[in-house]
Design a protein around this motif. Sequence first.
Motif, short mmCIF file in Angstrom:
data_model
loop_
_atom_site.label_atom_id
_atom_site.label_comp_id
_atom_site.label_asym_id
_atom_site.label_seq_id
_atom_site.Cartn_x
_atom_site.Cartn_y
_atom_site.Cartn_z
N UNK A 120 -24.78 -19.01 -52.32
CA UNK A 120 -25.15 -20.11 -51.42
C UNK A 120 -25.42 -21.34 -52.27
N UNK A 121 -24.37 -21.79 -52.97
CA UNK A 121 -24.51 -22.80 -54.02
C UNK A 121 -24.98 -24.16 -53.50
N UNK A 122 -24.87 -24.40 -52.21
CA UNK A 122 -25.29 -25.69 -51.66
C UNK A 122 -26.66 -25.62 -50.99
N UNK A 123 -27.31 -24.48 -51.08
CA UNK A 123 -28.62 -24.33 -50.46
C UNK A 123 -29.67 -25.13 -51.23
N UNK A 124 -30.78 -25.46 -50.59
CA UNK A 124 -31.85 -26.18 -51.28
C UNK A 124 -32.39 -25.43 -52.50
N UNK A 125 -32.49 -24.09 -52.40
CA UNK A 125 -33.00 -23.34 -53.54
C UNK A 125 -32.02 -23.39 -54.70
N UNK A 126 -30.73 -23.27 -54.42
CA UNK A 126 -29.72 -23.39 -55.48
C UNK A 126 -29.79 -24.77 -56.12
N UNK A 127 -30.03 -25.79 -55.33
CA UNK A 127 -30.16 -27.13 -55.88
C UNK A 127 -31.38 -27.23 -56.79
N UNK A 128 -32.44 -26.49 -56.47
CA UNK A 128 -33.62 -26.50 -57.33
C UNK A 128 -33.31 -25.86 -58.67
N UNK A 129 -32.52 -24.77 -58.66
CA UNK A 129 -32.11 -24.16 -59.93
C UNK A 129 -31.25 -25.13 -60.74
N UNK A 130 -30.41 -25.89 -60.09
CA UNK A 130 -29.59 -26.88 -60.79
C UNK A 130 -30.48 -27.96 -61.42
N UNK A 131 -31.55 -28.31 -60.72
CA UNK A 131 -32.47 -29.30 -61.27
C UNK A 131 -33.17 -28.76 -62.51
N UNK A 183 -43.06 -31.64 -75.49
CA UNK A 183 -43.21 -32.54 -76.61
C UNK A 183 -43.47 -33.99 -76.17
N UNK A 184 -43.06 -34.36 -74.98
CA UNK A 184 -43.22 -35.73 -74.53
C UNK A 184 -44.37 -35.88 -73.54
N UNK A 185 -44.91 -34.75 -73.10
CA UNK A 185 -46.00 -34.77 -72.12
C UNK A 185 -45.60 -35.55 -70.88
N UNK A 186 -44.32 -35.39 -70.49
CA UNK A 186 -43.82 -36.03 -69.29
C UNK A 186 -43.76 -34.99 -68.20
N UNK A 187 -44.27 -35.29 -67.04
CA UNK A 187 -44.29 -34.32 -65.96
C UNK A 187 -43.31 -34.72 -64.86
N UNK A 188 -42.58 -33.69 -64.39
CA UNK A 188 -41.62 -33.90 -63.32
C UNK A 188 -41.93 -32.93 -62.20
N UNK A 189 -41.90 -33.40 -61.00
CA UNK A 189 -42.12 -32.55 -59.85
C UNK A 189 -40.97 -32.74 -58.88
N UNK A 190 -40.45 -31.61 -58.36
CA UNK A 190 -39.30 -31.69 -57.46
C UNK A 190 -39.50 -30.69 -56.35
N UNK A 191 -39.34 -31.11 -55.09
CA UNK A 191 -39.56 -30.22 -53.97
C UNK A 191 -38.28 -30.06 -53.18
N UNK A 192 -38.02 -28.83 -52.71
CA UNK A 192 -36.86 -28.54 -51.89
C UNK A 192 -37.31 -27.79 -50.64
#
Length: 238
Positions: A11-22, A225-234
């Motif tokens: 299900x490559x176009x699903x939101x969860x698959x997109x989260x893995x791509x991220x 190493x950069x102490x940069x935080x990223x948050x992504x929701x699907x």
Amino acid sequence: MEEINLIAQYDAKSPIAEAYKAIRTNLQFASVGTAARVITFTSATPAEGKSTTISNVALTMAQDGKKTLLIDADMRKPVQHRIFGIPNQGLSNCIAMDVSWEETVQHDVVPHLDVLTSGPVPPNPSELLGSERMQKIISQVRTQYDYVLIDMPPVLAVTDAVVMASRADGVVFVVKSGSISPEEANMAKTKLEQGGAHILGVVLNEVPRRQHGSYGYEYYYYYDEEHVKHRNSKKVNN
């Protein structure tokens, strides 16, 4: 192959698959300038989703055209052979019986993705992973693939992930929401760092978030190493 576990394949176009791509994209950014080709995935305790996470991230890397090797180094409770529906003859044979990894690896399980399964469960997994033979295998495969992803046992359960920490270029720490305490997570992180690990990031999975009749799927990732935080929701439809 198990459709439920390999959502990035089925299900490559699903939101969860997109989260893995991220997650894949974040790892690629984390690798810039550091040559992080060999990456282990682990968790603090069992059943936090590390094996499902690594298999799907490996698939997304292969889908991106990267030559990828997935190694199942969880020689206590291996699952990658079941997830991909392939024979389990692999890593323990290579180390204990001095069998060539080239003869054992299973090529193009999906295009661009090779899998080296765990092989028969040995009586001494930590010793095998800490052996010179294992070091030689890692040195060889890192020159043959764009990415080598290694599925490791949980940190607090056994010492295997710590043994391998300094041999990989980085570690991804998988945490299942609500499954462990902050103290357990910190303890696992400390053990990895004491073993020489470079923690590339943390994936927080299975975070249910009700919103307009849907569940939110969320992961949390940071560059150490950069102490940069990223948050992504699907969103995933309930």
